[in-house]
Design a protein around this motif. Structure first.
Motif, PDB file in Angstrom:
ATOM      1  N   UNK A  54       0.834  -1.200   0.000  1.00 17.63           N
ATOM      2  CA  UNK A  54       0.000   0.000   0.000  1.00 17.63           C
ATOM      3  C   UNK A  54       0.874   1.257   0.000  1.00 17.63           C
ATOM      4  N   UNK A  55       1.976   1.225   0.737  1.00 15.76           N
ATOM      5  CA  UNK A  55       2.902   2.355   0.741  1.00 15.76           C
ATOM      6  C   UNK A  55       3.505   2.555  -0.646  1.00 15.76           C
ATOM      7  N   UNK A  56       3.871   1.484  -1.305  1.00 11.67           N
ATOM      8  CA  UNK A  56       4.402   1.564  -2.665  1.00 11.67           C
ATOM      9  C   UNK A  56       3.357   2.111  -3.627  1.00 11.67           C
ATOM     10  N   UNK A  57       2.117   1.692  -3.464  1.00 10.86           N
ATOM     11  CA  UNK A  57       1.039   2.202  -4.308  1.00 10.86           C
ATOM     12  C   UNK A  57       0.858   3.707  -4.109  1.00 10.86           C
ATOM     13  N   UNK A  58       0.964   4.173  -2.875  1.00 13.86           N
ATOM     14  CA  UNK A  58       0.871   5.604  -2.606  1.00 13.86           C
ATOM     15  C   UNK A  58       2.002   6.379  -3.242  1.00 13.86           C
ATOM     16  N   UNK A  59       3.202   5.845  -3.167  1.00 11.79           N
ATOM     17  CA  UNK A  59       4.336   6.521  -3.800  1.00 11.79           C
ATOM     18  C   UNK A  59       4.198   6.506  -5.318  1.00 11.79           C
TER      19      UNK A  59
END
Length: 65
Positions: A54-59
């Protein structure tokens, strides 16, 4: 005009992913269960993997701005 939704989605995903990773790390360091009724190592690994995704998707959303 299209950057507004991307910024909102990126902020939401990044905050949620970071909070999930932080919560998992704190629970694991205090030797408390991440999920009740589940295998502790499996639950911590899956939660950390989900938080990182999810953090990667946000970035990625921020990269699209």
């Amino acid at each position: 005009m299209e950057s507004g939704p991307a910024i909102f989605a990126g902020a939401a995903f990044t905050l949620f992913g970071g909070a999930l990773l932080l919560w998992t790390a704190v629970r694991s360091l205090h030797r408390e269960p991440v999920v009740y009724g589940g295998a502790p190592r499996t639950a911590a690994a899956l939660t950390a993997l989900s938080g990182a995704a999810v953090l990667t998707l946000g970035l990625w959303c921020f990269g699209r701005v």
